[in-house]
Design a protein around this motif. Structure first.
Motif, PDB file in Angstrom:
ATOM      1  N   ARG A   1       0.794  -1.009   0.112  1.00  0.00           N
ATOM      2  CA  ARG A   1       0.036  -0.051  -0.007  1.00  0.00           C
ATOM      3  C   ARG A   1       0.773   1.248   0.068  1.00  0.00           C
ATOM      4  O   ARG A   1       0.644   2.194  -0.537  1.00  0.00           O
ATOM      5  CB  ARG A   1      -1.181  -0.073   1.185  1.00  0.00           C
ATOM      6  CG  ARG A   1      -1.998   1.039   1.318  1.00  0.00           C
ATOM      7  CD  ARG A   1      -3.128   0.596   2.148  1.00  0.00           C
ATOM      8  NE  ARG A   1      -3.970  -0.513   1.455  1.00  0.00           N
ATOM      9  CZ  ARG A   1      -4.285  -1.436   2.245  1.00  0.00           C
ATOM     10  NH1 ARG A   1      -4.031  -1.861   3.624  1.00  0.00           N
ATOM     11  NH2 ARG A   1      -5.238  -2.429   1.849  1.00  0.00           N
ATOM     12  N   TYR A   2       1.973   1.342   0.812  1.00  0.00           N
ATOM     13  CA  TYR A   2       2.918   2.397   0.656  1.00  0.00           C
ATOM     14  C   TYR A   2       3.412   2.380  -0.532  1.00  0.00           C
ATOM     15  O   TYR A   2       3.536   3.778  -1.266  1.00  0.00           O
ATOM     16  CB  TYR A   2       4.036   2.198   1.598  1.00  0.00           C
ATOM     17  CG  TYR A   2       4.967   3.160   1.611  1.00  0.00           C
ATOM     18  CD1 TYR A   2       4.641   4.512   2.309  1.00  0.00           C
ATOM     19  CD2 TYR A   2       6.410   2.952   1.400  1.00  0.00           C
ATOM     20  CE1 TYR A   2       5.722   5.350   2.278  1.00  0.00           C
ATOM     21  CE2 TYR A   2       7.177   4.064   0.908  1.00  0.00           C
ATOM     22  CZ  TYR A   2       7.171   5.292   1.758  1.00  0.00           C
ATOM     23  OH  TYR A   2       8.203   6.083   1.507  1.00  0.00           O
ATOM     24  N   ARG A   3       3.848   1.525  -1.157  1.00  0.00           N
ATOM     25  CA  ARG A   3       4.450   1.785  -2.712  1.00  0.00           C
ATOM     26  C   ARG A   3       3.497   2.570  -3.528  1.00  0.00           C
ATOM     27  O   ARG A   3       3.808   3.152  -4.530  1.00  0.00           O
ATOM     28  CB  ARG A   3       4.961   0.025  -3.173  1.00  0.00           C
ATOM     29  CG  ARG A   3       6.394   0.016  -2.328  1.00  0.00           C
ATOM     30  CD  ARG A   3       6.618  -1.296  -3.147  1.00  0.00           C
ATOM     31  NE  ARG A   3       7.699  -2.052  -2.395  1.00  0.00           N
ATOM     32  CZ  ARG A   3       9.085  -1.729  -2.775  1.00  0.00           C
ATOM     33  NH1 ARG A   3       9.512  -0.550  -3.469  1.00  0.00           N
ATOM     34  NH2 ARG A   3      10.233  -2.237  -1.933  1.00  0.00           N
ATOM     35  N   ARG A   4       2.240   1.864  -3.632  1.00  0.00           N
ATOM     36  CA  ARG A   4       1.136   2.502  -4.440  1.00  0.00           C
ATOM     37  C   ARG A   4       0.960   4.047  -4.128  1.00  0.00           C
ATOM     38  O   ARG A   4       0.720   4.941  -4.734  1.00  0.00           O
ATOM     39  CB  ARG A   4      -0.099   1.662  -4.207  1.00  0.00           C
ATOM     40  CG  ARG A   4      -0.128   0.372  -4.894  1.00  0.00           C
ATOM     41  CD  ARG A   4      -1.448  -0.297  -5.182  1.00  0.00           C
ATOM     42  NE  ARG A   4      -2.153  -0.654  -3.857  1.00  0.00           N
ATOM     43  CZ  ARG A   4      -3.048  -0.138  -3.314  1.00  0.00           C
ATOM     44  NH1 ARG A   4      -3.890   0.978  -3.826  1.00  0.00           N
ATOM     45  NH2 ARG A   4      -3.373  -0.514  -2.257  1.00  0.00           N
ATOM     46  N   LEU A   5       1.215   4.297  -2.560  1.00  0.00           N
ATOM     47  CA  LEU A   5       1.024   5.689  -2.371  1.00  0.00           C
ATOM     48  C   LEU A   5       1.900   6.404  -2.849  1.00  0.00           C
ATOM     49  O   LEU A   5       1.774   7.697  -3.389  1.00  0.00           O
ATOM     50  CB  LEU A   5       0.749   5.714  -0.930  1.00  0.00           C
ATOM     51  CG  LEU A   5       0.785   6.990   0.242  1.00  0.00           C
ATOM     52  CD1 LEU A   5      -0.440   7.770  -0.389  1.00  0.00           C
ATOM     53  CD2 LEU A   5       0.979   6.834   1.442  1.00  0.00           C
ATOM     54  N   ARG A   6       3.189   5.976  -2.912  1.00  0.00           N
ATOM     55  CA  ARG A   6       4.347   6.823  -3.333  1.00  0.00           C
ATOM     56  C   ARG A   6       4.188   7.037  -4.997  1.00  0.00           C
ATOM     57  O   ARG A   6       4.499   8.120  -5.540  1.00  0.00           O
ATOM     58  CB  ARG A   6       5.757   6.002  -3.259  1.00  0.00           C
ATOM     59  CG  ARG A   6       6.117   6.143  -1.692  1.00  0.00           C
ATOM     60  CD  ARG A   6       7.451   6.674  -1.757  1.00  0.00           C
ATOM     61  NE  ARG A   6       8.618   6.235  -2.391  1.00  0.00           N
ATOM     62  CZ  ARG A   6       9.619   6.387  -2.390  1.00  0.00           C
ATOM     63  NH1 ARG A   6      10.095   7.344  -1.595  1.00  0.00           N
ATOM     64  NH2 ARG A   6      10.720   5.943  -3.227  1.00  0.00           N
TER      65      ARG A   6
END
Length: 383
Positions: A94-99
């Motif tokens: 989820r963090y990677r998609r957020l970036r």
């Protein structure tokens, strides 16, 4: 982005949810311009607890992305990511998609991502040049406990619009420094600050620490002579100073009993969901399974470790009169301890200004005007 293109941020701290912690996080996204008021109100009706936020805001993020609203898509995914347990399998993905969504937000704004070498790994950093004729000065900016640096983009923009070159970065334990590079938290913030100054070849800069970052910024300023101005937005000083003076000694003695502290942290975390989230976040940041380490981490942010007497720069302390996380008592104690500062300004924001909450969520435009006015002239800030 030219300064004339900056849209005003929302004014007012809303009552989105009856639970104060959830309500603050929704206001955080709204105040930063990453969420729509009506959509937050509708979402709040579907949410009873933190875990409910994940599917609700995942759905809102997908809908916003499909409509080409990258800023709202990022804001809603940030809320979903925020409420995802730190060590769950979904957190990193989820963090990677957020970036990736933040990258879409930054297109055309002049933001450039950097990787600052640090401890055989790297600190994420972003550089945003001054908008138009600049002051020639650089401002370093970082967040606090559970922040990701990208969410403070509206603050960077306002600093750049005021003529400052901006470098926004994450230190050990924060955001991508922890998630992507495995760097665990440390309170000796002069080390990451020094690494950032070295990487960008800076001989001087101002330093702004947001939320708990206010503690780390002052710690760094006392040991890094290249920092010429420092802002604690707001300060921590020493967590035990939230207690009456007569209670601090007994509490310190009680906290030396580690088995008792383990039991106490586990028990309270089971009873109070917000505290459980804090405990999980600290254990993730320090890469530990020992609940007593949570107590150690918080008590590591203390007056002795800070060394306020070493801070010789111009200092600005920003706080809100009704800040539930870092109350004005901490700012008052911090102000008294800054005995060697070149100058000291304390700015307490009020409910009448819609800026009395933590980090002035409710009137960030006002807070940024105060910040940039002081950075231009520390002696010239009134009120």
């Amino acid at each position: 982005m030219a300064s004339r293109d900056l849209e005003a941020l929302p004014v007012g701290f809303e009552r989105f949810h009856r639970r104060d912690f959830l309500n603050y996080q929704f206001n955080r996204a709204h105040a930063l311009g990453f969420a729509d008021r009506a959509e937050l109100l509708a979402a709040a009706d579907r949410i009873r607890s933190g875990p409910d936020c994940v599917p609700v805001f995942e759905d809102l993020s997908a809908r916003a992305a499909a409509a080409g609203r990258a800023r709202h898509a990022a804001g809603y995914l940030r809320l979903a990511e925020f409420f995802t347990p730190p060590r769950s399998g979904e957190k990193l993905a989820r963090y990677r998609r957020l970036r990736d969504l933040y990258d879409e937000v930054f297109v055309g704004t002049g933001v450039v991502r950097h990787q600052v070498p640090y401890a055989q790994a790297a600190l994420p950093a972003y550089r945003l040049p001054a908008d138009g004729p600049g002051t020639g000065a650089t401002v370093l900016l970082h967040g606090g406990f559970d922040s990701v640096i990208e969410e403070s983009h509206p603050v960077w923009q306002r600093l750049a619009a005021a003529g400052f070159d901006v470098i926004a970065f994450e230190g050990p334990g924060q955001g991508g420094a922890r998630a992507l590079h495995g760097l665990t938290s440390e309170h000796d913030w002069e080390k990451p600050v020094g690494a950032v100054l070295d990487h960008f070849g800076l001989t001087e800069a101002a330093l702004v620490g947001i939320s708990m970052g206010g503690y780390w910024a002052l710690r760094a300023a006392g040991r890094e002579p290249r920092i010429r101005q420092v802002v604690a937005w707001p300060p921590v000083y020493d967590w035990l100073y939230r207690l009456p003076a007569a209670a601090r000694g007994p509490v310190r003695r009680m906290l030396t009993h580690r088995d008792f502290m383990r039991w106490s942290v586990r028990t309270r975390a089971r009873l109070f969901p917000t505290l459980r989230g804090v405990v999980e976040q600290v254990l993730y940041m320090v890469d530990s399974d020992d609940p007593a380490d949570v107590v150690d981490w918080f008590l590591g942010m203390n007056a002795r470790h800070l060394g306020s007497e070493r801070v010789r720069q111009d200092v600005l302390l920003m706080c809100g009169e009704h800040d539930a996380f870092q109350p004005p008592a901490l700012a008052r104690a911090q102000a008294l301890a800054l005995t060697a500062a070149r100058s000291l300004t304390v700015r307490t924001f009020t409910a009448a200004e819609h800026a009395d909450q933590h980090c002035q969520m409710g009137n960030l435009d006002l807070a940024c005007r105060v910040l940039t006015t002081w950075l231009r002239d520390p002696a010239g800030l009134a009120g």
